[in-house]
Enzyme design. Structure first.
Site, PDB file in Angstrom:
ATOM      1  CG  ASP A   1     -13.740  61.664  24.087  1.00 15.28           C
ATOM      2  OD1 ASP A   1     -14.658  61.754  23.256  1.00 15.28           O
ATOM      3  OD2 ASP A   1     -12.653  61.100  23.856  1.00 15.28           O
TER       4      ASP A   1
ATOM      5  CE1 TYR B   1      -7.876  52.556  41.241  1.00 14.97           C
ATOM      6  CE2 TYR B   1      -6.010  51.227  40.528  1.00 14.97           C
ATOM      7  CZ  TYR B   1      -6.852  51.676  41.525  1.00 14.97           C
ATOM      8  OH  TYR B   1      -6.681  51.242  42.808  1.00 14.97           O
TER       9      TYR B   1
ATOM     10  CE  LYS C   1      -4.569  56.832  33.405  1.00 12.07           C
ATOM     11  NZ  LYS C   1      -3.196  56.440  33.505  1.00 12.07           N
TER      12      LYS C   1
END
Ligand code: F6R
Ligand code: MG
Ligand code: MG
Length: 367
Positions: free
Chosen positions: A13, A230, A233
């Site tokens: 993206d 994190y 993903k």
């Protein structure tokens, strides 16, 4: 002797139009122009540029093998060029998936997602590339299980002698960065206790048991801990080979007739149904969703990508879309309550630590 062909599906993206919903044509044009010139120079055999929601998808064939520094750098450079276009148009979140300032040899762990397989092309090589937006690679666990292990989905497991032995599932523990393989059907139950936890144990590759031929691969990778969070993903891709000893095309897309619930949707923090849509409808809108998946099918011809066929652009998936929308209505009414909202430690956005810090003096210990 025939050369091995590598299929690389690399996505990022690098700017949304409008918001996080879709892609501006200028980005696709830029990527197409760059890949066309690289193709003319001979580094790649063929390519297809598409998008799913706000993710730019580069599908390439070449002879450089998986994890090739040259191919990964090519994809990285295109994402950087497209980021420049996105910045100029002030598109939303320009360069959002480019987590590093400079390319360092392998695109994995740098933000973009990547699924690759190296194969000796068969007499006829039908493949499907699935691309999703507003969800994570764990979204593939359910369909991959159905396709390669469930005889109620895949008739070939029961009645095709070339598939009857089953498949080997390679599963990644994304938190501990370790992997394990399961032979199926004999280890189905051990497999399921892990892959039912879709944000922790994620199917990476599937091989045919009789000859270890690669059947499927996904963009699953270890999660990167960046600034205590994190990341990387998001929004997966996967490649699946079909027919002649692999599941038939219709067996591969059948699981998507059930819009199973996945993590993602608004702010990467909600459960929602994954809706199979045509290329044209791959622009999540309502509450930034619901999560969407497209299926681009190709015949390979000496590395040339003959296609794509838009497999979910088909009225036989209308009922699945209706079911997805009904499930979306049902879940949305939960607002900020679980199980619509993800558990506290799985949300991509959270105010929880700050709120707890603010409230810490006000908690009274009970005996
Ligand atoms: C989810 C997603 C969107 C954004 C949301 C807020 O994967 O991309 O739902 O999280 O639109 O976006 P920001 O914080 O960038 O304004
Ligand atoms: Mg975005
Ligand atoms: Mg996206």
């Amino acid at each position: 002797m025939a050369e091995k062909i590598t299929l690389s599906a690399i996505k990022a993206d690098v700017g949304g139009f409008v918001g996080h919903s879709s892609m501006h044509p200028a980005l696709m044009e830029k990527a197409t122009e760059s890949l066309e010139s690289v193709k003319n120079q001979g580094l790649i055999i063929d390519f297809c540029v598409t998008h799913c929601g706000d993710d730019l998808e580069l599908i390439m064939t070449h002879e450089k093998g998986t994890e090739s520094g040259e191919i990964h750098k090519l994809a990285w450079d295109i994402f950087v060029e497209c980021t420049e276009v996105a910045k100029e148009l002030k598109l939303y979140g320009a360069g959002q998936d480019l987590l590093s300032d400079a390319f360092s040899g392998n695109i994995k762990g740098m933000g973009p997602g990547c699924a690759e397989m190296e194969i000796l092309e068969r007499k006829s090589e039908p493949i499907i590339i699935f691309m999703a937006d507003k969800t994570s690679p764990g979204a593939w666990n359910y369909p991959l299980y159905k396709i390669f292990a469930d005889p109620f989905n895949t008739a070939g497991l029961v009645i095709d002698p070339s598939m009857h032995e089953g498949f080997i599932f390679e599963v990644l523990d994304v938190f501990q960065n370790r992997e394990i393989s399961f032979k199926c059907p004999e280890e189905l139950y051990d497999l399921l206790i892990l892959i039912g936890a879709t944000e922790h144990y994620i199917i990476k590759n599937i091989y045919r048991k009789t000859d270890n031929e690669i059947a499927a691969t996904s963009s699953t990778q270890k999660l990167n801990l960046l600034a205590g969070k994190y990341v990387g993903k998001d929004d997966p891709v996967m490649i699946i080979r079909c027919q002649s000893g692999f599941p038939a095309l219709g067996e591969v897309i059948e699981p998507f007739s059930f819009p199973h619930m996945v993590a993602g949707w608004m702010r990467g923090s909600h459960h929602g149904p994954i809706m199979p849509v045509s290329f044209e409808d791959a622009h999540p809108s309502r509450f930034d969703g619901p999560p969407r998946v497209i299926a681009a099918a190709f015949q390979l011809s000496n590395g040339r990508l003959i296609g794509p066929q838009d497999l979910f652009c088909d009225p036989s998936f209308d009922n699945s879309r209706k079911m997805a929308l009904d499930a979306a209505d049902y879940l949305r009414r939960h607002g900020p309550f679980e199980p619509h909202r993800l558990p506290l430690d799985e949300m991509e956005y959270t105010t929880f630590p700050a709120v707890m810090e603010k409230l810490k003096e006000r908690f009274k210990k009970l005996n």
